[in-house]
Scaffold this motif. Structure first.
Motif, PDB file in Angstrom:
ATOM      1  N   ARG A   7      47.079  27.848  38.351  1.00  0.00           N
ATOM      2  CA  ARG A   7      48.524  28.353  38.465  1.00  0.00           C
ATOM      3  C   ARG A   7      48.532  29.517  37.097  1.00  0.00           C
ATOM      4  O   ARG A   7      49.205  30.374  37.236  1.00  0.00           O
ATOM      5  CB  ARG A   7      49.580  27.579  37.984  1.00  0.00           C
ATOM      6  N   HIS A   8      47.755  29.204  36.083  1.00  0.00           N
ATOM      7  CA  HIS A   8      47.574  30.179  34.860  1.00  0.00           C
ATOM      8  C   HIS A   8      46.787  31.438  35.164  1.00  0.00           C
ATOM      9  O   HIS A   8      46.563  32.189  34.204  1.00  0.00           O
ATOM     10  CB  HIS A   8      47.227  29.421  33.881  1.00  0.00           C
ATOM     11  N   LEU A   9      46.081  31.448  36.340  1.00  0.00           N
ATOM     12  CA  LEU A   9      45.420  32.682  36.513  1.00  0.00           C
ATOM     13  C   LEU A   9      46.106  33.976  36.815  1.00  0.00           C
ATOM     14  O   LEU A   9      47.035  33.757  37.619  1.00  0.00           O
ATOM     15  CB  LEU A   9      44.387  32.635  37.453  1.00  0.00           C
ATOM     16  N   PRO A  10      45.847  35.071  36.523  1.00  0.00           N
ATOM     17  CA  PRO A  10      46.661  36.217  37.202  1.00  0.00           C
ATOM     18  C   PRO A  10      46.682  36.385  38.597  1.00  0.00           C
ATOM     19  O   PRO A  10      45.553  35.691  39.128  1.00  0.00           O
ATOM     20  CB  PRO A  10      46.161  37.580  36.511  1.00  0.00           C
ATOM     21  N   ALA A  11      47.405  37.070  39.359  1.00  0.00           N
ATOM     22  CA  ALA A  11      47.562  36.939  40.814  1.00  0.00           C
ATOM     23  C   ALA A  11      46.271  37.671  41.360  1.00  0.00           C
ATOM     24  O   ALA A  11      45.809  37.113  42.334  1.00  0.00           O
ATOM     25  CB  ALA A  11      48.651  37.634  41.114  1.00  0.00           C
ATOM     26  N   ARG A  12      45.805  38.636  40.753  1.00  0.00           N
ATOM     27  CA  ARG A  12      44.615  39.500  41.282  1.00  0.00           C
ATOM     28  C   ARG A  12      43.438  38.407  41.023  1.00  0.00           C
ATOM     29  O   ARG A  12      42.379  38.595  42.191  1.00  0.00           O
ATOM     30  CB  ARG A  12      44.438  40.664  40.514  1.00  0.00           C
ATOM     31  N   VAL A  13      43.328  37.760  39.911  1.00  0.00           N
ATOM     32  CA  VAL A  13      42.200  36.913  39.960  1.00  0.00           C
ATOM     33  C   VAL A  13      42.393  35.673  41.191  1.00  0.00           C
ATOM     34  O   VAL A  13      41.451  35.352  41.756  1.00  0.00           O
ATOM     35  CB  VAL A  13      41.957  36.398  38.566  1.00  0.00           C
ATOM     36  N   ARG A  14      43.493  35.123  41.316  1.00  0.00           N
ATOM     37  CA  ARG A  14      43.797  34.217  42.413  1.00  0.00           C
ATOM     38  C   ARG A  14      43.261  34.579  43.608  1.00  0.00           C
ATOM     39  O   ARG A  14      42.703  34.203  44.428  1.00  0.00           O
ATOM     40  CB  ARG A  14      45.043  33.723  42.381  1.00  0.00           C
ATOM     41  N   ALA A  15      43.622  35.988  43.966  1.00  0.00           N
ATOM     42  CA  ALA A  15      43.460  36.561  45.201  1.00  0.00           C
ATOM     43  C   ALA A  15      41.905  36.886  45.091  1.00  0.00           C
ATOM     44  O   ALA A  15      41.215  36.758  46.354  1.00  0.00           O
ATOM     45  CB  ALA A  15      43.971  37.725  45.168  1.00  0.00           C
ATOM     46  N   ALA A  16      41.324  37.105  44.437  1.00  0.00           N
ATOM     47  CA  ALA A  16      39.789  37.463  44.289  1.00  0.00           C
ATOM     48  C   ALA A  16      39.035  36.099  44.495  1.00  0.00           C
ATOM     49  O   ALA A  16      37.953  36.114  44.977  1.00  0.00           O
ATOM     50  CB  ALA A  16      39.192  37.845  42.843  1.00  0.00           C
ATOM     51  N   VAL A  17      39.523  35.034  43.980  1.00  0.00           N
ATOM     52  CA  VAL A  17      38.852  33.601  44.192  1.00  0.00           C
ATOM     53  C   VAL A  17      38.740  33.126  45.563  1.00  0.00           C
ATOM     54  O   VAL A  17      38.075  32.762  46.315  1.00  0.00           O
ATOM     55  CB  VAL A  17      39.373  32.601  43.257  1.00  0.00           C
ATOM     56  N   ALA A  49      34.678  41.244  45.065  1.00  0.00           N
ATOM     57  CA  ALA A  49      35.956  40.125  44.543  1.00  0.00           C
ATOM     58  C   ALA A  49      35.124  39.508  43.146  1.00  0.00           C
ATOM     59  O   ALA A  49      35.658  39.342  42.171  1.00  0.00           O
ATOM     60  CB  ALA A  49      35.776  38.908  45.596  1.00  0.00           C
ATOM     61  N   ASN A  50      33.833  39.767  43.225  1.00  0.00           N
ATOM     62  CA  ASN A  50      32.960  39.215  41.871  1.00  0.00           C
ATOM     63  C   ASN A  50      33.328  39.963  40.874  1.00  0.00           C
ATOM     64  O   ASN A  50      33.380  39.629  39.862  1.00  0.00           O
ATOM     65  CB  ASN A  50      31.531  38.861  42.437  1.00  0.00           C
ATOM     66  N   LYS A  51      33.553  41.246  41.134  1.00  0.00           N
ATOM     67  CA  LYS A  51      33.558  42.232  39.973  1.00  0.00           C
ATOM     68  C   LYS A  51      34.981  41.868  39.260  1.00  0.00           C
ATOM     69  O   LYS A  51      35.150  41.970  38.291  1.00  0.00           O
ATOM     70  CB  LYS A  51      33.634  43.503  40.789  1.00  0.00           C
ATOM     71  N   VAL A  52      35.877  41.444  40.105  1.00  0.00           N
ATOM     72  CA  VAL A  52      37.314  41.132  39.531  1.00  0.00           C
ATOM     73  C   VAL A  52      36.985  39.902  38.605  1.00  0.00           C
ATOM     74  O   VAL A  52      37.601  39.643  37.531  1.00  0.00           O
ATOM     75  CB  VAL A  52      38.295  41.207  40.680  1.00  0.00           C
ATOM     76  N   LEU A  53      36.600  39.150  39.151  1.00  0.00           N
ATOM     77  CA  LEU A  53      36.283  37.729  38.950  1.00  0.00           C
ATOM     78  C   LEU A  53      35.407  37.938  37.431  1.00  0.00           C
ATOM     79  O   LEU A  53      35.787  37.160  36.338  1.00  0.00           O
ATOM     80  CB  LEU A  53      35.568  36.712  39.677  1.00  0.00           C
ATOM     81  N   ALA A  54      34.492  38.605  37.387  1.00  0.00           N
ATOM     82  CA  ALA A  54      33.566  38.912  36.193  1.00  0.00           C
ATOM     83  C   ALA A  54      34.444  39.406  35.414  1.00  0.00           C
ATOM     84  O   ALA A  54      34.012  39.046  33.804  1.00  0.00           O
ATOM     85  CB  ALA A  54      32.328  39.529  36.467  1.00  0.00           C
ATOM     86  N   ALA A  55      35.061  40.115  35.309  1.00  0.00           N
ATOM     87  CA  ALA A  55      36.035  40.952  34.422  1.00  0.00           C
ATOM     88  C   ALA A  55      36.974  39.964  33.827  1.00  0.00           C
ATOM     89  O   ALA A  55      37.229  40.171  32.462  1.00  0.00           O
ATOM     90  CB  ALA A  55      36.672  42.083  34.846  1.00  0.00           C
ATOM     91  N   HIS A  56      37.381  38.929  34.497  1.00  0.00           N
ATOM     92  CA  HIS A  56      38.260  38.179  33.884  1.00  0.00           C
ATOM     93  C   HIS A  56      37.384  36.841  33.135  1.00  0.00           C
ATOM     94  O   HIS A  56      37.764  36.364  31.970  1.00  0.00           O
ATOM     95  CB  HIS A  56      39.223  37.414  34.967  1.00  0.00           C
ATOM     96  N   ASN A  57      36.409  36.238  33.619  1.00  0.00           N
ATOM     97  CA  ASN A  57      35.629  35.122  33.278  1.00  0.00           C
ATOM     98  C   ASN A  57      34.436  35.177  34.551  1.00  0.00           C
ATOM     99  O   ASN A  57      34.385  34.558  35.403  1.00  0.00           O
ATOM    100  CB  ASN A  57      36.504  33.999  33.561  1.00  0.00           C
ATOM    101  N   PRO A  58      33.358  35.369  33.691  1.00  0.00           N
ATOM    102  CA  PRO A  58      32.028  35.472  34.432  1.00  0.00           C
ATOM    103  C   PRO A  58      31.614  34.082  34.966  1.00  0.00           C
ATOM    104  O   PRO A  58      31.096  34.125  35.840  1.00  0.00           O
ATOM    105  CB  PRO A  58      31.020  35.846  33.497  1.00  0.00           C
ATOM    106  N   GLY A  59      32.365  32.976  34.548  1.00  0.00           N
ATOM    107  CA  GLY A  59      31.907  31.744  35.077  1.00  0.00           C
ATOM    108  C   GLY A  59      32.616  31.614  36.233  1.00  0.00           C
ATOM    109  O   GLY A  59      32.242  30.726  37.328  1.00  0.00           O
ATOM    110  N   LEU A  60      33.670  32.484  36.915  1.00  0.00           N
ATOM    111  CA  LEU A  60      34.269  32.219  38.117  1.00  0.00           C
ATOM    112  C   LEU A  60      33.497  32.949  39.325  1.00  0.00           C
ATOM    113  O   LEU A  60      33.945  32.662  40.484  1.00  0.00           O
ATOM    114  CB  LEU A  60      35.606  32.811  38.207  1.00  0.00           C
ATOM    115  N   THR A  61      32.325  33.743  39.082  1.00  0.00           N
ATOM    116  CA  THR A  61      31.888  34.285  40.084  1.00  0.00           C
ATOM    117  C   THR A  61      31.212  33.516  40.981  1.00  0.00           C
ATOM    118  O   THR A  61      30.660  32.514  40.641  1.00  0.00           O
ATOM    119  CB  THR A  61      30.857  35.426  39.493  1.00  0.00           C
ATOM    120  N   MET A  62      31.211  33.940  42.357  1.00  0.00           N
ATOM    121  CA  MET A  62      30.606  33.228  43.399  1.00  0.00           C
ATOM    122  C   MET A  62      29.047  33.785  43.667  1.00  0.00           C
ATOM    123  O   MET A  62      28.747  34.782  43.596  1.00  0.00           O
ATOM    124  CB  MET A  62      31.177  33.631  44.907  1.00  0.00           C
TER     125      MET A  62
END
Length: 76
Positions: A7-17, A49-62
């Motif tokens: 819930r604390h992630l930005p909407a664009r990051v939640r969508a990318a996940v 999607a990984n590009k968005v996730l890596a910009a926020h937190n590299p640990g979230l990438t698939m």
């Protein structure tokens, strides 16, 4: 706890996940040579999607290792 953290992630990051998870799920289902084009499109979707996730937190990438293997016991 994961729901609370999500819930604390930005909407664009939640969508990318969600997009990365769906692309990985569909990629695992696309077997055989007739799905080559579909796999290429899903790879591009996963990279975006990984590009968005890596910009926020590299640990979230698939990672490709996270996609379930397609070999069943009968095929081994």
């Amino acid at each position: 706890m994961a729901l609370f953290a999500g819930r604390h992630l930005p909407a664009r990051v939640r969508a990318a996940v969600a997009d990365a998870a769906e692309a990985a799920r569909l990629y695992a289902a696309c077997r055989g040579p007739q799905y080559t084009e579909a796999r290429q499109l899903l790879e591009a979707r996963l990279r975006a999607a990984n590009k968005v996730l890596a910009a926020h937190n590299p640990g979230l990438t698939m990672r490709w290792a996270n996609i379930p293997t397609l070999i069943t016991k009968e095929e081994r």
